[in-house]
Scaffold this motif. Structure first.
Motif, PDB file in Angstrom:
ATOM      1  N   THR A   1       0.991  -1.215   0.133  1.00  0.00           N
ATOM      2  CA  THR A   1       0.055   0.104  -0.070  1.00  0.00           C
ATOM      3  C   THR A   1       0.800   1.208  -0.025  1.00  0.00           C
ATOM      4  O   THR A   1       1.985   1.162   0.496  1.00  0.00           O
ATOM      5  N   SER A   2       0.255   2.429  -0.640  1.00  0.00           N
ATOM      6  CA  SER A   2       1.375   3.390  -0.744  1.00  0.00           C
ATOM      7  C   SER A   2       0.972   4.206   0.380  1.00  0.00           C
ATOM      8  O   SER A   2       1.592   5.429   0.515  1.00  0.00           O
ATOM      9  N   ASN A   3       0.215   3.887   1.491  1.00  0.00           N
ATOM     10  CA  ASN A   3      -0.022   4.612   2.746  1.00  0.00           C
ATOM     11  C   ASN A   3       1.236   4.579   3.762  1.00  0.00           C
ATOM     12  O   ASN A   3       0.854   3.871   4.619  1.00  0.00           O
ATOM     13  N   THR A   4       2.174   5.073   3.558  1.00  0.00           N
ATOM     14  CA  THR A   4       3.344   5.021   4.308  1.00  0.00           C
ATOM     15  C   THR A   4       3.672   6.029   5.204  1.00  0.00           C
ATOM     16  O   THR A   4       4.372   6.049   5.869  1.00  0.00           O
ATOM     17  N   HIS A   5       2.757   6.909   5.190  1.00  0.00           N
ATOM     18  CA  HIS A   5       2.871   8.268   6.074  1.00  0.00           C
ATOM     19  C   HIS A   5       2.134   7.784   7.408  1.00  0.00           C
ATOM     20  O   HIS A   5       1.069   7.578   7.490  1.00  0.00           O
ATOM     21  N   LEU A   6       2.847   8.281   8.537  1.00  0.00           N
ATOM     22  CA  LEU A   6       2.395   8.162   9.904  1.00  0.00           C
ATOM     23  C   LEU A   6       1.816   9.555  10.269  1.00  0.00           C
ATOM     24  O   LEU A   6       2.568  10.408  10.471  1.00  0.00           O
ATOM     25  N   ASP A   7       0.656   9.528  10.688  1.00  0.00           N
ATOM     26  CA  ASP A   7      -0.115  10.668  11.147  1.00  0.00           C
ATOM     27  C   ASP A   7      -0.087  10.788  12.716  1.00  0.00           C
ATOM     28  O   ASP A   7      -0.926  10.183  13.315  1.00  0.00           O
ATOM     29  N   VAL A   8       0.885  11.202  13.211  1.00  0.00           N
ATOM     30  CA  VAL A   8       1.304  11.147  14.631  1.00  0.00           C
ATOM     31  C   VAL A   8       0.038  11.710  15.426  1.00  0.00           C
ATOM     32  O   VAL A   8      -0.362  11.273  16.260  1.00  0.00           O
ATOM     33  N   ALA A   9      -0.581  12.919  15.132  1.00  0.00           N
ATOM     34  CA  ALA A   9      -1.631  13.472  15.667  1.00  0.00           C
ATOM     35  C   ALA A   9      -3.075  12.598  15.654  1.00  0.00           C
ATOM     36  O   ALA A   9      -3.672  12.486  16.573  1.00  0.00           O
ATOM     37  N   GLN A  10      -3.167  12.064  14.534  1.00  0.00           N
ATOM     38  CA  GLN A  10      -4.255  11.095  14.551  1.00  0.00           C
ATOM     39  C   GLN A  10      -3.955   9.808  15.389  1.00  0.00           C
ATOM     40  O   GLN A  10      -4.966   9.384  15.927  1.00  0.00           O
ATOM     41  N   PHE A  11      -2.726   9.381  15.174  1.00  0.00           N
ATOM     42  CA  PHE A  11      -2.413   8.286  16.149  1.00  0.00           C
ATOM     43  C   PHE A  11      -2.756   8.339  17.666  1.00  0.00           C
ATOM     44  O   PHE A  11      -3.462   7.561  18.424  1.00  0.00           O
ATOM     45  N   LEU A  12      -2.317   9.657  17.980  1.00  0.00           N
ATOM     46  CA  LEU A  12      -2.484   9.807  19.610  1.00  0.00           C
ATOM     47  C   LEU A  12      -3.987  10.359  19.765  1.00  0.00           C
ATOM     48  O   LEU A  12      -4.389   9.876  20.886  1.00  0.00           O
ATOM     49  N   ALA A  13      -4.707  10.714  19.062  1.00  0.00           N
ATOM     50  CA  ALA A  13      -6.205  11.061  19.160  1.00  0.00           C
ATOM     51  C   ALA A  13      -6.681   9.673  19.187  1.00  0.00           C
ATOM     52  O   ALA A  13      -7.575   9.446  20.051  1.00  0.00           O
ATOM     53  N   ASN A  14      -6.351   8.707  18.361  1.00  0.00           N
ATOM     54  CA  ASN A  14      -6.820   7.291  18.384  1.00  0.00           C
ATOM     55  C   ASN A  14      -6.634   6.603  19.738  1.00  0.00           C
ATOM     56  O   ASN A  14      -7.345   5.754  20.340  1.00  0.00           O
ATOM     57  N   LEU A  15      -5.428   6.689  20.188  1.00  0.00           N
ATOM     58  CA  LEU A  15      -4.798   6.368  21.472  1.00  0.00           C
ATOM     59  C   LEU A  15      -5.618   6.767  22.757  1.00  0.00           C
ATOM     60  O   LEU A  15      -6.047   6.000  23.591  1.00  0.00           O
ATOM     61  N   ARG A  16      -5.964   8.172  22.597  1.00  0.00           N
ATOM     62  CA  ARG A  16      -6.658   8.702  23.803  1.00  0.00           C
ATOM     63  C   ARG A  16      -8.104   8.212  23.594  1.00  0.00           C
ATOM     64  O   ARG A  16      -8.709   8.187  24.713  1.00  0.00           O
TER      65      ARG A  16
END
Length: 307
Positions: A3-18
């Motif tokens: 998949t070409s989705n290799t970018h990590l969205d840190v803000a979204q990751f933290l939001a999902n973690l919370r």
């Protein structure tokens, strides 16, 4: 394939973690557990190599770290291979039983991480619960065997033969896709033997080989395999800690430290997997890796058995 989705969205990751999303919680939980283990069970500077039962130099420990990182990258790319790479190398330098016990920790972390990263583990459990149950039974039997007997080089040698035979089959058949992937007897047998072999020798090629033959959805393949392996390693670690004298606090610490450095390799491999990868190249990479692993196992076992 990828998949070409290799970018990590840190803000979204933290939001999902919370928000306690399953995917992010699993990834952070796996990493946090081994980081905590490497701190809580630290034996002191003077005792860093004391529990290895071998004369291990600082340079050799550095080589162990490099092997762990490379094996973690392989695991991130194809969903298996960590224990197949690290165990024969570690066991050639330190006590084989010690290597099997210590190297139960990093694969646990890797597989828990990939359960979240692929986000396919829960669906796999609902579909393949019988496979998980048989794998757990095989693991329990294997830990009992490891605690009572010394397997010696014969088990790794037989595993090497299985891997070598699988490589030959794939090359001759040109990566044929076999139907009836979910035949209950075949899948259950592969699951039971996977649990047993991982417990006895930390080498479990049967289920990865089975899935690679039948399962062509890479994300599901890796997520499902990680779910099975994480379950097996969880049962192994609990059983070795509570019901045998195999898992000491020193071994928990050493395994946790190796797991922490392995995270670097896992992230590299995960990134590479999410690039666009041609399926034929992926298949050849898997088979080539298994071929090298089988040769390494033979290198360590044939002299002890036949020379």
């Amino acid at each position: 394939m990828g998949t070409s989705n290799t970018h990590l969205d840190v803000a979204q990751f933290l939001a999902n973690l919370r928000a306690f999303r399953y995917r992010e919680v699993m990834m952070v939980f796996a990493t946090a557990m081994v980081v905590a283990g490497s701190v809580v069970f630290f034996p002191g500077v003077d005792n860093v190599t004391k529990g290895l039962q071998s004369d291990v130099s600082g340079g050799l420990l550095a080589a162990f770290v490099l092997v762990a990182v490379v094996a973690g990258a392989v695991k991130g790319m194809i969903g298996f291979g960590y224990a197949l790479l690290t165990t024969p190398i570690f066991a050639s330098v330190i006590d084989p039983t010690l290597a099997v016990v210590v190297l139960a920790i990093p694969p646990w972390m890797l597989n828990m991480f990939q359960i979240g990263e692929t986000d396919t583990g829960l669906a796999f459990v609902r579909e393949e619960w019988a496979l998980l149950a048989l794998a757990v039974i095989g693991s329990v039997v294997g830990v009992v065997f490891l605690a009572e007997y010394s397997a010696g080089p014969i088990v790794p040698f037989l595993i090497g033969l299985i891997i070598f035979g699988y490589v030959g089959f794939q090359v001759v058949q040109n990566f044929v896709t076999v139907q009836e992937a979910h035949h209950p007897v075949a899948l259950g047998t592969a699951g039971f033997l996977e649990g047993f072999l991982l417990a006895v020798a930390n080498l479990g090629p049967l289920l990865p080989a089975y899935f690679h033959t039948f399962e062509r959805d890479v994300e599901r393949y890796i997520g499902g395999l990680s779910m099975v392996l994480a379950t097996i390693f969880t049962v192994r670690i609990v059983q070795m800690t509570l019901f045998t004298d195999l898992m000491t606090t020193y071994r928990l610490w050493l395994g946790s430290v190796i797991a922490v450095v392995t995270v670097v390799g896992l992230l590299i491999g995960t990134y590479l997997r999410r690039l666009e990868i041609d399926e034929a190249k992926f298949n050849w990479f898997v088979v080539a890796l298994l071929f090298v692993i089988s040769l390494n196992i033979f290198r360590n076992t044939i002299p002890a058995l036949f020379l």
